[in-house]
Design an enzyme around this catalytic site. Structure first.
Site, PDB file in Angstrom:
ATOM      1  N   GLN A 149       0.833  -1.212   0.000  1.00 21.77           N
ATOM      2  CA  GLN A 149       0.000   0.000   0.000  1.00 21.77           C
ATOM      3  C   GLN A 149       0.862   1.254   0.000  1.00 21.77           C
ATOM      4  O   GLN A 149       0.492   2.263  -0.612  1.00 21.77           O
ATOM      5  CB  GLN A 149      -0.979  -0.004   1.172  1.00 21.77           C
ATOM      6  CG  GLN A 149      -2.017  -1.100   1.048  1.00 21.77           C
ATOM      7  CD  GLN A 149      -2.650  -1.182  -0.340  1.00 21.77           C
ATOM      8  OE1 GLN A 149      -3.450  -0.337  -0.731  1.00 21.77           O
ATOM      9  NE2 GLN A 149      -2.297  -2.207  -1.107  1.00 21.77           N
ATOM     10  N   HIS A 166       1.605   3.003  -3.347  1.00 21.67           N
ATOM     11  CA  HIS A 166       0.588   3.762  -4.080  1.00 21.67           C
ATOM     12  C   HIS A 166       0.915   5.242  -4.119  1.00 21.67           C
ATOM     13  O   HIS A 166       0.643   5.921  -5.099  1.00 21.67           O
ATOM     14  CB  HIS A 166      -0.781   3.619  -3.392  1.00 21.67           C
ATOM     15  CG  HIS A 166      -1.547   2.425  -3.857  1.00 21.67           C
ATOM     16  ND1 HIS A 166      -2.045   2.315  -5.116  1.00 21.67           N
ATOM     17  CD2 HIS A 166      -1.901   1.285  -3.211  1.00 21.67           C
ATOM     18  CE1 HIS A 166      -2.672   1.155  -5.246  1.00 21.67           C
ATOM     19  NE2 HIS A 166      -2.595   0.512  -4.106  1.00 21.67           N
ATOM     20  N   GLU A 191      -8.726   1.051   6.319  1.00 22.86           N
ATOM     21  CA  GLU A 191      -9.295   0.663   5.024  1.00 22.86           C
ATOM     22  C   GLU A 191      -9.096  -0.852   4.825  1.00 22.86           C
ATOM     23  O   GLU A 191     -10.029  -1.575   4.538  1.00 22.86           O
ATOM     24  CB  GLU A 191      -8.589   1.443   3.910  1.00 22.86           C
ATOM     25  CG  GLU A 191      -9.097   1.076   2.528  1.00 22.86           C
ATOM     26  CD  GLU A 191      -8.230   1.625   1.402  1.00 22.86           C
ATOM     27  OE1 GLU A 191      -7.041   1.943   1.642  1.00 22.86           O
ATOM     28  OE2 GLU A 191      -8.740   1.719   0.275  1.00 22.86           O
ATOM     29  N   HIS A 192      -7.833  -1.293   4.994  1.00 20.68           N
ATOM     30  CA  HIS A 192      -7.520  -2.722   4.881  1.00 20.68           C
ATOM     31  C   HIS A 192      -6.939  -3.198   6.196  1.00 20.68           C
ATOM     32  O   HIS A 192      -5.989  -2.603   6.705  1.00 20.68           O
ATOM     33  CB  HIS A 192      -6.433  -2.970   3.828  1.00 20.68           C
ATOM     34  CG  HIS A 192      -6.755  -2.422   2.479  1.00 20.68           C
ATOM     35  ND1 HIS A 192      -6.152  -1.292   1.969  1.00 20.68           N
ATOM     36  CD2 HIS A 192      -7.608  -2.856   1.530  1.00 20.68           C
ATOM     37  CE1 HIS A 192      -6.623  -1.056   0.752  1.00 20.68           C
ATOM     38  NE2 HIS A 192      -7.508  -1.980   0.461  1.00 20.68           N
ATOM     39  N   ASP A 209      -6.981  -6.423  -3.919  1.00 24.57           N
ATOM     40  CA  ASP A 209      -6.900  -5.284  -4.832  1.00 24.57           C
ATOM     41  C   ASP A 209      -7.259  -5.682  -6.256  1.00 24.57           C
ATOM     42  O   ASP A 209      -7.726  -4.856  -7.036  1.00 24.57           O
ATOM     43  CB  ASP A 209      -5.478  -4.699  -4.832  1.00 24.57           C
ATOM     44  CG  ASP A 209      -5.242  -3.765  -3.658  1.00 24.57           C
ATOM     45  OD1 ASP A 209      -6.218  -3.418  -2.972  1.00 24.57           O
ATOM     46  OD2 ASP A 209      -4.080  -3.381  -3.434  1.00 24.57           O
ATOM     47  N   HIS A 244     -54.051  17.964   6.157  1.00 24.33           N
ATOM     48  CA  HIS A 244     -53.605  16.583   6.373  1.00 24.33           C
ATOM     49  C   HIS A 244     -54.703  15.807   7.107  1.00 24.33           C
ATOM     50  O   HIS A 244     -55.061  14.679   6.732  1.00 24.33           O
ATOM     51  CB  HIS A 244     -52.344  16.532   7.240  1.00 24.33           C
ATOM     52  CG  HIS A 244     -51.085  16.980   6.574  1.00 24.33           C
ATOM     53  ND1 HIS A 244     -50.875  18.273   6.169  1.00 24.33           N
ATOM     54  CD2 HIS A 244     -49.958  16.292   6.245  1.00 24.33           C
ATOM     55  CE1 HIS A 244     -49.672  18.368   5.637  1.00 24.33           C
ATOM     56  NE2 HIS A 244     -49.094  17.172   5.656  1.00 24.33           N
TER      57      HIS A 244
HETATM   58  N1  LIG Z   1      -9.092   3.706  -2.951  1.00 23.86           N
HETATM   59  C1  LIG Z   1      -8.921   3.093  -4.105  1.00 23.86           C
HETATM   60  O1  LIG Z   1      -9.591   2.146  -4.419  1.00 23.86           O
HETATM   61  C2  LIG Z   1      -7.875   3.598  -5.054  1.00 23.86           C
HETATM   62  C3  LIG Z   1      -7.610   2.901  -6.239  1.00 23.86           C
HETATM   63  C4  LIG Z   1      -6.682   3.426  -7.110  1.00 23.86           C
HETATM   64  C5  LIG Z   1      -6.038   4.642  -6.804  1.00 23.86           C
HETATM   65  N2  LIG Z   1      -6.326   5.258  -5.636  1.00 23.86           N
HETATM   66  C6  LIG Z   1      -5.726   6.542  -5.287  1.00 23.86           C
HETATM   67  O2  LIG Z   1      -6.231   7.507  -6.213  1.00 23.86           O
HETATM   68  C7  LIG Z   1      -5.270   8.554  -6.351  1.00 23.86           C
HETATM   69  C8  LIG Z   1      -5.024   8.792  -7.840  1.00 23.86           C
HETATM   70  O3  LIG Z   1      -4.365  10.025  -8.021  1.00 23.86           O
HETATM   71  P1  LIG Z   1      -3.663  10.436  -9.380  1.00 23.86           P
HETATM   72  O4  LIG Z   1      -3.134  11.801  -9.172  1.00 23.86           O
HETATM   73  O5  LIG Z   1      -2.739   9.378  -9.798  1.00 23.86           O
HETATM   74  O6  LIG Z   1      -4.811  10.431 -10.479  1.00 23.86           O
HETATM   75  P2  LIG Z   1      -6.207  11.193 -10.603  1.00 23.86           P
HETATM   76  O7  LIG Z   1      -6.832  10.685 -11.863  1.00 23.86           O
HETATM   77  O8  LIG Z   1      -6.996  11.117  -9.366  1.00 23.86           O
HETATM   78  O9  LIG Z   1      -5.832  12.734 -10.813  1.00 23.86           O
HETATM   79  C9  LIG Z   1      -5.249  13.222 -11.984  1.00 23.86           C
HETATM   80  C10 LIG Z   1      -5.898  14.553 -12.336  1.00 23.86           C
HETATM   81  O10 LIG Z   1      -5.678  15.497 -11.291  1.00 23.86           O
HETATM   82  C11 LIG Z   1      -5.763  16.785 -11.816  1.00 23.86           C
HETATM   83  N3  LIG Z   1      -4.698  17.625 -11.285  1.00 23.86           N
HETATM   84  C12 LIG Z   1      -3.406  17.274 -11.052  1.00 23.86           C
HETATM   85  N4  LIG Z   1      -2.712  18.349 -10.620  1.00 23.86           N
HETATM   86  C13 LIG Z   1      -3.582  19.397 -10.604  1.00 23.86           C
HETATM   87  C14 LIG Z   1      -3.466  20.774 -10.248  1.00 23.86           C
HETATM   88  N5  LIG Z   1      -2.318  21.298  -9.817  1.00 23.86           N
HETATM   89  N6  LIG Z   1      -4.573  21.552 -10.333  1.00 23.86           N
HETATM   90  C15 LIG Z   1      -5.749  21.032 -10.754  1.00 23.86           C
HETATM   91  N7  LIG Z   1      -5.909  19.737 -11.119  1.00 23.86           N
HETATM   92  C16 LIG Z   1      -4.839  18.931 -11.026  1.00 23.86           C
HETATM   93  C17 LIG Z   1      -5.612  16.687 -13.318  1.00 23.86           C
HETATM   94  O11 LIG Z   1      -6.816  17.062 -13.893  1.00 23.86           O
HETATM   95  C18 LIG Z   1      -5.346  15.204 -13.577  1.00 23.86           C
HETATM   96  O12 LIG Z   1      -6.064  14.742 -14.705  1.00 23.86           O
HETATM   97  C19 LIG Z   1      -4.020   8.098  -5.586  1.00 23.86           C
HETATM   98  O13 LIG Z   1      -4.022   8.730  -4.336  1.00 23.86           O
HETATM   99  C20 LIG Z   1      -4.230   6.590  -5.404  1.00 23.86           C
HETATM  100  O14 LIG Z   1      -3.625   6.063  -4.247  1.00 23.86           O
HETATM  101  C21 LIG Z   1      -7.235   4.764  -4.771  1.00 23.86           C
HETATM  102  N1  LIG Z   2      -5.173  -0.665  -2.871  1.00 29.63           N
HETATM  103  C1  LIG Z   2      -5.999   0.209  -3.693  1.00 29.63           C
HETATM  104  C2  LIG Z   2      -7.207   0.611  -2.872  1.00 29.63           C
HETATM  105  O1  LIG Z   2      -6.884   1.177  -1.692  1.00 29.63           O
HETATM  106  C3  LIG Z   2      -6.501  -0.410  -4.944  1.00 29.63           C
HETATM  107  C4  LIG Z   2      -5.494  -0.857  -5.938  1.00 29.63           C
HETATM  108  C5  LIG Z   2      -5.567  -0.799  -7.271  1.00 29.63           C
HETATM  109  N2  LIG Z   2      -4.449  -1.342  -7.771  1.00 29.63           N
HETATM  110  C6  LIG Z   2      -3.709  -1.751  -6.782  1.00 29.63           C
HETATM  111  N3  LIG Z   2      -4.334  -1.457  -5.655  1.00 29.63           N
HETATM  112 ZN   LIG Z   3      -3.376  -1.400  -3.764  1.00 26.12          ZN
END
Ligand SMILES: NC(=O)c1ccc[n+]([C@@H]2O[C@H](COP(=O)([O-])OP(=O)(O)OC[C@H]3O[C@@H](n4cnc5c(N)ncnc54)[C@H](O)[C@@H]3O)[C@@H](O)[C@H]2O)c1
Ligand SMILES: N[C@H](CO)Cc1c[nH]c[nH+]1
Ligand SMILES: [Zn+2]
Length: 434
Positions: A263, A266, A331-332, A365, A424
Site C-alpha cells: 500500500q 501507491h 481501510e484494509h 486489490d 392533512h
Molecule cells: N481507494 C482506491 O480504491 C484507489 C484505487 C486506485 C487509486 N487510488 C488513489 O487515487 C489517487 C489517484 O491520483 P492520481 O493523481 O494518480 O490520479 P487522478 O486521476 O486522481 O488525478 C489526476 C488529475 O488530477 C488533476 N490535477 C493534477 N494536478 C492538478 C493541479 N495542480 N490543479 C488542478 N488539477 C490537477 C488533473 O486534472 C489530472 O487529470 C491516488 O491517491 C491513489 O492512491 C485509490
Molecule cells: N489498494 C488500492 C485501494 O486502496 C486499490 C489498488 C488498485 N491497484 C492496486 N491497488
Molecule cells: Zn493497492
C-alpha cells in the site's frame, strides 16, 4: 539501507497522543485546492465542452481541439481487449468474473408484506439510470479500478455507465480500455480531475450528466466530488490507501514487510502500520524492510510513505491490538494470526478484513472478488465498501385497503391536528368509515 519508521508502544504514557499524530489526516482541507476546484466546477458548468477541453489540455498536457478527440468508442475498447497478450487477457477476464460473482450476492430485491386488513407495505428497489465512474490515471493507470467501479453498477442493472479517465500526454493504457470492454462500460471520456467530475455532475454538450459519481481519485477529484454532492450522489471521499497488519509474530517477516510496501507504493501519503504483541517480531520486520526496500521499483515513494506516515506499534495483548484496530478503523486490515476467525467478533471497524497468513491484501486489490474501493481515514466507522447497493435506490410502497385507510386515518388525524395541519387531518378523515 535503513529507514526511519515511527515506533511506539501502547504502554507508553503519551500513547494516545502518538496515535492522534499518526492518524491526523484531512482529506480535503487546503484553501488553495478548494479555490482551484471551485473555479473549475463553475467554469465547466457555465462553458461546458470548451472549458473541459481547455482544462484537459492544461492539466493532462494534451493538445486537442474537439470533444471527439476525448472520447473512445466501443470498437477501440473491444480491440484493446481482443489484442491483449493472452496472459493478461486471461487474468483480466478471470478477475472480472470473480468480481461479478461476488457482487451478484449483494443485489437487493424489492420486498413487500400484506397486513391482516389487506394493506400492502414494501420497498421497490430500482437501479440508477446513469452513473459516472472516475478511474484515476494521473500517476498510475488502474485497470483494476475500472472493474471494481463498473461491475457493481452493471450487476445493479444501471443502463448507462459513463467512465472518465485522464490520459496524461495522451497515452492510452490498453489494459484500462480492455477492462472497460470487459466490464460493460457504455462510454469513455479521456478526461480527469475536477473538470471530469464537474462534467459528469452538470453535463456538457457532449458528456451526459449522471445521477451518481463513484470512484477514487486525488485531492482535486475528492474535493470536486464533495462540491457537487447534492447535484448528484457520490459514493465516498476516498483518501490515500492504508493497510493495518496485525501479526502474532509467526508469519515470515519478509511477507509482512512486502504487505506494508504494497500500500505504501501507491502514494507518498499512503499509510502502512504494523501492530504486534511481539517486540522482537517488530525488529525482524524492520530488518526485512531495510533489506527489501532497495529492491523495489517505487522505493522512493515507499520510503516517504513509511517515514512520514508508517508505524510499528507494540501492543501489550491481543485485546490491546483489537482496541488499536477499532481506533484506526483501517481501510484494509490484515489479520496475520493463527486463528483469525476468533478475532472477528471483536472487530467493529474496517473496510476489508484479510484473514490469515496467506491472504495478502494485494489479492483483494485485483481478483479475490470483494471491492477494492473502500472507506479510508477512519471512515469505516460509518461507511462500507463500494457495492451493488451504491447503484440501487429504494422507493417505499404503501397501498391501503379501505379498512386499513379507515383505521390509519384515525391515528393520522389525531397527529395531524396535533401539528395544526388541517388539510392533512381532513384528507385522512375523508377515508374513515362511518
Ligand atoms: N481507494 C482506491 O480504491 C484507489 C484505487 C486506485 C487509486 N487510488 C488513489 O487515487 C489517487 C489517484 O491520483 P492520481 O493523481 O494518480 O490520479 P487522478 O486521476 O486522481 O488525478 C489526476 C488529475 O488530477 C488533476 N490535477 C493534477 N494536478 C492538478 C493541479 N495542480 N490543479 C488542478 N488539477 C490537477 C488533473 O486534472 C489530472 O487529470 C491516488 O491517491 C491513489 O492512491 C485509490
Ligand atoms: N489498494 C488500492 C485501494 O486502496 C486499490 C489498488 C488498485 N491497484 C492496486 N491497488
Ligand atoms: Zn493497492
Amino acid at each position: 539501507m535503513t529507514i526511519e519508521i515511527r515506533r511506539f508502544s501502547s504502554a507508553q504514557p503519551d500513547y494516545a497522543q502518538q496515535m492522534d499524530t499518526l492518524l491526523a489526516w484531512e482529506a480535503v482541507s487546503d484553501a488553495q485546492v478548494q479555490k482551484t476546484v471551485s473555479d473549475i466546477v463553475f467554469d465547466i458548468r457555465t462553458r461546458g465542452d470548451a472549458a473541459l477541453i481547455e482544462y484537459t489540455n492544461k492539466f493532462d498536457r494534451m493538445n486537442v481541439s474537439s470533444m471527439a478527440q476525448l472520447e473512445l468508442n466501443q470498437e477501440q475498447l473491444q480491440k484493446a481487449l481482443d489484442e491483449l497478450p493472452a496472459e493478461r487477457r486471461t487474468a483480466l477476464l478471470l478477475a472480472a468474473e470473480r468480481v461479478r460473482a461476488y457482487h451478484e450476492k449483494q443485489k437487493q430485491d424489492s420486498w413487500d408484506y400484506t397486513e391482516a386488513d389487506g394493506t400492502l407495505l414494501g420497498q421497490k428497489v430500482t437501479p440508477m439510470d446513469r452513473v459516472g465512474i472516475y478511474v484515476p490515471g494521473g500517476k498510475a493507470a488502474y485497470p483494476s479500478s475500472v472493474l471494481m467501479n463498473a461491475i457493481p453498477a452493471h450487476v445493479a442493472g444501471v443502463q448507462e455507465i459513463i467512465m472518465v479517465v485522464p490520459t496524461p500526454d495522451g497515452e492510452l493504457n490498453q489494459l484500462v480500455l480492455a477492462a472497460a470492454a470487459a466490464a460493460g462500460v457504455s462510454r469513455v471520456f479521456t478526461v480527469g480531475g475536477a473538470q471530469a467530475v464537474a462534467a459528469l455532475a452538470y453535463g456538457t454538450e457532449t458528456v451526459p450528466g449522471v445521477d451518481k459519481i463513484v470512484g477514487p481519485g486525488n485531492i482535486y477529484v475528492a474535493t470536486a466530488k464533495r462540491m457537487v454532492f447534492g447535484q448528484v450522489g457520490i459514493d465516498m471521499i476516498a483518501g490515500p490507501s492504508e493497510i493495518l497488519v496485525v501479526c502474532d509474530g509467526k508469519t515470515d517477516p519478509d511477507w509482512i514487510a512486502m504487505d506494508l510496501f504494497s500500500q505504501a507504493e501507491h502514494d507518498e501519503d499512503a499509510q502502512s502500520i504494523l501492530v504486534s504483541t511481539d517486540a522482537d517480531f517488530l525488529d525482524a520486520v524492520k530488518a526485512s524492510i531495510d533489506k527489501l526496500l532497495p529492491t523495489m521499483e517505487r522505493a522512493e515513494i515507499i520510503r516517504t510513505s513509511l517515514t512520514e506516515r508508517g508505524a510499528l506499534i507494540h501492543a501489550q495483548s491481543d485485546a490491546d491490538a483489537i482496541a488499536i484496530i477499532n481506533r484506526i478503523a483501517p481501510e484494509h486490515l490484515e489479520l496475520s494470526v493463527e486463528d483469525p476467525q476468533a478475532w472477528l467478533p471483536a472487530i467493529r471497524h474496517a473496510g476489508a478484513i484479510f484473514m490469515g497468513r496467506y491472504t495478502a491484501e494485494a489479492l483483494g486489490d485485483y481478483c479475490a472478488g470483494p471491492n477494492h474501493v473502500l472507506p479510508t481515514s477512519g471512515t469505516a466507522r460509518f461507511s462500507s465498501p463500494l457495492g451493488v447497493y451504491d447503484f440501487q435506490k429504494r422507493s417505499s410502497l404503501i397501498m391501503c385497503s379501505a379498512d386499513g385507510a379507515s383505521e390509519l386515518g384515525k391515528t393520522a388525524s389525531v397527529l395531524a391536528r396535533g401539528e395544526f395541519l388541517t388539510a392533512h387531518a381532513r384528507s385522512a378523515e375523508y377515508r374513515i368509515k362511518d
